[in-house]
Scaffold this motif. Structure first.
Motif, mmCIF file in Angstrom:
data_model
loop_
_atom_site.group_PDB
_atom_site.id
_atom_site.type_symbol
_atom_site.label_atom_id
_atom_site.label_comp_id
_atom_site.label_asym_id
_atom_site.label_seq_id
_atom_site.Cartn_x
_atom_site.Cartn_y
_atom_site.Cartn_z
ATOM 1 N N SER A 111 0.867 -1.185 0.000
ATOM 2 C CA SER A 111 0.000 0.000 0.000
ATOM 3 C C SER A 111 0.896 1.224 0.000
ATOM 4 C CB SER A 111 -0.903 0.043 1.243
ATOM 5 O OG SER A 111 -0.174 0.483 2.372
ATOM 6 N N LEU A 112 0.276 2.361 -0.239
ATOM 7 C CA LEU A 112 0.998 3.632 -0.137
ATOM 8 C C LEU A 112 0.928 4.074 1.325
ATOM 9 C CD1 LEU A 112 -0.290 5.359 -3.415
ATOM 10 C CD2 LEU A 112 1.982 4.374 -3.006
ATOM 11 N N ALA A 133 -2.973 3.481 -6.154
ATOM 12 C CA ALA A 133 -2.555 2.545 -5.113
ATOM 13 C C ALA A 133 -1.062 2.314 -5.325
ATOM 14 C CB ALA A 133 -3.341 1.248 -5.230
ATOM 15 N N GLY A 134 -0.492 1.385 -4.581
ATOM 16 C CA GLY A 134 0.938 1.151 -4.777
ATOM 17 C C GLY A 134 1.552 0.366 -3.654
ATOM 18 N N CYS A 135 2.862 0.536 -3.510
ATOM 19 C CA CYS A 135 3.601 -0.227 -2.505
ATOM 20 C C CYS A 135 4.667 0.674 -1.886
ATOM 21 C CB CYS A 135 4.239 -1.460 -3.130
ATOM 22 S SG CYS A 135 5.182 -1.132 -4.618
ATOM 23 N N SER A 136 5.125 0.256 -0.720
ATOM 24 C CA SER A 136 6.116 1.044 0.025
ATOM 25 C C SER A 136 7.172 0.108 0.590
ATOM 26 C CB SER A 136 5.455 1.760 1.215
ATOM 27 O OG SER A 136 4.309 2.482 0.825
ATOM 28 N N VAL A 137 8.414 0.601 0.633
ATOM 29 C CA VAL A 137 9.463 -0.084 1.385
ATOM 30 C C VAL A 137 9.848 0.842 2.528
ATOM 31 C CG1 VAL A 137 11.808 -1.013 1.363
ATOM 32 C CG2 VAL A 137 10.315 -1.361 -0.624
ATOM 33 N N LEU A 150 11.394 4.332 2.657
ATOM 34 C CA LEU A 150 12.585 4.411 1.791
ATOM 35 C C LEU A 150 12.231 4.415 0.315
ATOM 36 C CD1 LEU A 150 14.992 1.936 3.628
ATOM 37 C CD2 LEU A 150 14.952 4.431 3.747
ATOM 38 N N GLY A 151 10.959 4.232 0.006
ATOM 39 C CA GLY A 151 10.574 4.283 -1.397
ATOM 40 C C GLY A 151 9.136 3.879 -1.587
ATOM 41 N N GLN A 152 8.530 4.437 -2.641
ATOM 42 C CA GLN A 152 7.155 4.075 -2.997
ATOM 43 C C GLN A 152 7.021 3.999 -4.513
ATOM 44 O OE1 GLN A 152 4.785 7.054 -0.758
ATOM 45 N NE2 GLN A 152 4.190 5.342 0.567
ATOM 46 N N ALA A 153 6.122 3.151 -4.964
ATOM 47 C CA ALA A 153 5.777 3.095 -6.385
ATOM 48 C C ALA A 153 4.257 3.120 -6.488
ATOM 49 C CB ALA A 153 6.336 1.828 -7.024
ATOM 50 N N ARG A 154 3.762 3.816 -7.500
ATOM 51 C CA ARG A 154 2.328 4.046 -7.623
ATOM 52 C C ARG A 154 1.758 3.410 -8.875
ATOM 53 N NH1 ARG A 154 1.214 8.539 -4.282
ATOM 54 N NH2 ARG A 154 3.157 8.901 -3.184
ATOM 55 N N VAL A 155 0.490 3.009 -8.799
ATOM 56 C CA VAL A 155 -0.238 2.563 -9.988
ATOM 57 C C VAL A 155 -1.603 3.260 -9.987
ATOM 58 C CG1 VAL A 155 0.855 0.265 -9.967
ATOM 59 C CG2 VAL A 155 -1.365 0.568 -8.872
ATOM 60 N N ALA A 168 -1.999 -7.794 -8.547
ATOM 61 C CA ALA A 168 -1.066 -8.209 -9.605
ATOM 62 C C ALA A 168 -0.311 -6.991 -10.153
ATOM 63 C CB ALA A 168 -1.837 -8.922 -10.720
ATOM 64 N N LYS A 169 -1.049 -5.880 -10.345
ATOM 65 C CA LYS A 169 -0.404 -4.662 -10.850
ATOM 66 C C LYS A 169 0.614 -4.115 -9.858
ATOM 67 C CE LYS A 169 -3.236 -1.293 -12.378
ATOM 68 N NZ LYS A 169 -4.533 -0.658 -12.742
ATOM 69 N N VAL A 170 0.246 -4.133 -8.592
ATOM 70 C CA VAL A 170 1.146 -3.597 -7.559
ATOM 71 C C VAL A 170 2.372 -4.501 -7.415
ATOM 72 C CG1 VAL A 170 1.376 -3.103 -5.080
ATOM 73 C CG2 VAL A 170 -0.652 -2.320 -6.328
ATOM 74 N N LEU A 171 2.158 -5.814 -7.532
ATOM 75 C CA LEU A 171 3.293 -6.746 -7.372
ATOM 76 C C LEU A 171 4.381 -6.479 -8.422
ATOM 77 C CD1 LEU A 171 4.316 -9.123 -5.622
ATOM 78 C CD2 LEU A 171 3.282 -10.678 -7.296
#
Ligand code: GAR
Length: 196
Positions: A111-112, A133-137, A150-155, A168-171
């Motif tokens: 998630s973001l 939406a997206g993911c975070s480290v 330390l980082g995020q990516a968005r979709v 699947a898109k976030v992965l």
């Protein structure tokens, strides 16, 4: 060269992309893949790549998290990792475990953050009507899914999106983000990575 241990509970696709990234001039190498589930597909995949892999079955310890973690610590400390990456590791860790590896344990969360800590992140993003939406480290701290990002990516969320298609898109983005963050972090650089 920094040594990296990776903790998994499931398929281990993030673990594999991290391991694949740690080649050539990368400042780190994988030394151990560890799981709380002896049947985790990720363990099999790690072994098939020639990586050192081991399991500590959390079910053998019932509710005794400290005893489970003491076994994890034994295996981890024997491998002397500089960095620990949680990659789909689905056990909540105690503060004492987290503090032992303070500042050198990373986690990827789908998630973001700070939105949607915990489980069912994609369904919750859809429920809220989010356009992205997206993911975070992040660096792991005792609070669940907290700690410096330390980082995020968005979709973008499509009109007909389901939790499964969004996952699947976030992965796919997780597989870009985690290696990018690890490379930077292993060089001692905590500047957040922003992927679009
Ligand atoms: C990934 O989507 C990861 O972000 C998530 O589990 C999946 C593991 O996939 N992690 C969490 O939900 C942690 N709270 P993988 O085993 O194929 O890397």
């Amino acid at each position: 060269m920094k040594k990296v241990a990776i903790l998994v509970s499931g398929g281990g696709s993030n673990m594999l992309t991290l391991c694949d990234s740690m080649v050539a001039d990368h400042p780190a190498r994988p030394v151990l893949v560890l799981s709380n589930d002896p049947n985790a597909k990720g363990l099999e995949r790690a072994t098939a790549r020639g990586l050192t892999a081991a399991a500590v079955d959390h079910r053998q310890f019932g509710k005794d998290r400290a005893a489970f973690e003491a076994e994890l610590v034994k295996l981890l400390d024997a491998a002397e990792p500089d960095i620990i990456c949680l990659a789909g590791f689905m056990r909540v860790l105690t503060a004492s475990f987290v503090e032992r590896y303070a500042g050198r344990m990373l986690n990827i969360h789908p998630s973001l953050l700070p939105k949607y800590k915990g489980l069912n992140t994609h369904a919750r993003a859809l429920e809220a009507g989010d356009a992205e939406a997206g993911c975070s480290v992040h660096i792991v701290t005792p609070e669940l899914d907290d700690g410096p990002i330390l980082g995020q990516a968005r979709v973008q969320v499509a009109p007909d999106e389901t939790a499964e298609t969004l996952a699947a898109k976030v992965l796919i983005q997780e597989h870009r983000l985690y290696p990018a963050v690890l490379r930077r972090f292993a060089k001692g650089d905590n500047t957040p990575v922003e992927l679009t």
